[in-house]
Motif scaffolding. Structure first.
Motif, PDB file in Angstrom:
ATOM      1  N   GLU A  32      58.570  21.113  -5.833  1.00 43.67           N
ATOM      2  CA  GLU A  32      58.490  21.211  -4.377  1.00 43.67           C
ATOM      3  C   GLU A  32      59.530  20.338  -3.680  1.00 43.67           C
ATOM      4  O   GLU A  32      60.244  20.802  -2.781  1.00 43.67           O
ATOM      5  N   GLN A  33      59.636  19.078  -4.073  1.00 48.11           N
ATOM      6  CA  GLN A  33      60.577  18.169  -3.406  1.00 48.11           C
ATOM      7  C   GLN A  33      62.018  18.645  -3.579  1.00 48.11           C
ATOM      8  O   GLN A  33      62.797  18.648  -2.620  1.00 48.11           O
ATOM      9  N   LYS A  34      62.363  19.078  -4.763  1.00 47.92           N
ATOM     10  CA  LYS A  34      63.723  19.557  -5.037  1.00 47.92           C
ATOM     11  C   LYS A  34      64.046  20.799  -4.191  1.00 47.92           C
ATOM     12  O   LYS A  34      65.139  20.921  -3.633  1.00 47.92           O
ATOM     13  N   ARG A  51      58.629  26.722   7.631  1.00 49.85           N
ATOM     14  CA  ARG A  51      57.977  27.885   7.001  1.00 49.85           C
ATOM     15  C   ARG A  51      57.829  27.636   5.506  1.00 49.85           C
ATOM     16  O   ARG A  51      56.812  27.996   4.905  1.00 49.85           O
ATOM     17  N   ALA A  52      58.837  27.006   4.899  1.00 52.61           N
ATOM     18  CA  ALA A  52      58.757  26.691   3.466  1.00 52.61           C
ATOM     19  C   ALA A  52      57.595  25.743   3.200  1.00 52.61           C
ATOM     20  O   ALA A  52      56.872  25.899   2.203  1.00 52.61           O
ATOM     21  N   LYS A  53      57.378  24.782   4.085  1.00 53.71           N
ATOM     22  CA  LYS A  53      56.255  23.855   3.904  1.00 53.71           C
ATOM     23  C   LYS A  53      54.923  24.607   3.953  1.00 53.71           C
ATOM     24  O   LYS A  53      54.014  24.312   3.176  1.00 53.71           O
ATOM     25  N   SER A  54      54.815  25.589   4.851  1.00 57.02           N
ATOM     26  CA  SER A  54      53.599  26.416   4.892  1.00 57.02           C
ATOM     27  C   SER A  54      53.458  27.231   3.612  1.00 57.02           C
ATOM     28  O   SER A  54      52.349  27.415   3.094  1.00 57.02           O
ATOM     29  N   MET A  55      54.588  27.716   3.102  1.00 55.61           N
ATOM     30  CA  MET A  55      54.562  28.493   1.861  1.00 55.61           C
ATOM     31  C   MET A  55      54.081  27.628   0.702  1.00 55.61           C
ATOM     32  O   MET A  55      53.264  28.071  -0.122  1.00 55.61           O
ATOM     33  N   PHE A  56      54.567  26.389   0.632  1.00 54.32           N
ATOM     34  CA  PHE A  56      54.094  25.469  -0.410  1.00 54.32           C
ATOM     35  C   PHE A  56      52.606  25.183  -0.243  1.00 54.32           C
ATOM     36  O   PHE A  56      51.868  25.128  -1.224  1.00 54.32           O
ATOM     37  N   GLY A  57      52.164  24.991   0.997  1.00 56.16           N
ATOM     38  CA  GLY A  57      50.742  24.750   1.245  1.00 56.16           C
ATOM     39  C   GLY A  57      49.894  25.915   0.779  1.00 56.16           C
ATOM     40  O   GLY A  57      48.834  25.721   0.164  1.00 56.16           O
TER      41      GLY A  57
END
Length: 142
Positions: A32-34, A51-57
């Protein structure tokens, strides 16, 4: 400058999503961090960071079993898109200045278009969870 067509982005997303397994969900979460750093450090995709942060969530809550009200095809598309961003050698290799991330942006945009409704539903659910809103509260508020 070489650009990626929406058709090529959709095909790349579809091809990547077709291969997604449970192991890939683990890989996405482990990296995730990378992956987020790639979003932060590249103008072509930096606008998609939230949006990527929501996708990770979504993947994290699906993986942990907290949120299962989503079809597997949505999870596969999200994981596939995030894994695509991680790949340095994709349709346009990332080492090509500027253009190297245009295909990543195209794949993320194609994914968001495909899973938009499911992602919005998840985000609403997440807000309710974060604020401790129960089903009874929702009934009372409506």
């Amino acid at each position: 400058m070489k650009e990626i067509s929406p058709e090529k982005a959709n095909k790349a997303l579809h091809d990547q999503a077709e291969k997604v397994t449970d192991k890939d969900l683990e890989k996405v979460l482990a990296k995730e961090q990378k992956i987020e750093d790639k979003f932060r450090n590249n103008d072509s995709i930096s606008g998609y960071l939230d949006r990527a942060k929501s996708m990770f969530g979504l993947i994290r809550d699906y993986w942990s079993g907290n949120y299962r009200q989503v079809p597997w095809k949505t999870i596969a598309a999200v994981a596939g898109a995030l894994l695509y961003v991680l790949m340095p050698l994709d349709l346009i290799p990332d080492f090509i200045p500027v253009a190297g991330f245009l295909d990543d942006a195209g794949v993320i945009a194609a994914c968001l278009k495909l899973v938009s409704d499911d992602l919005v539903t998840y985000e609403k659910w997440k807000v309710q969870q974060d604020h401790g809103i129960t089903e009874k509260d929702k009934e009372r508020l409506s």
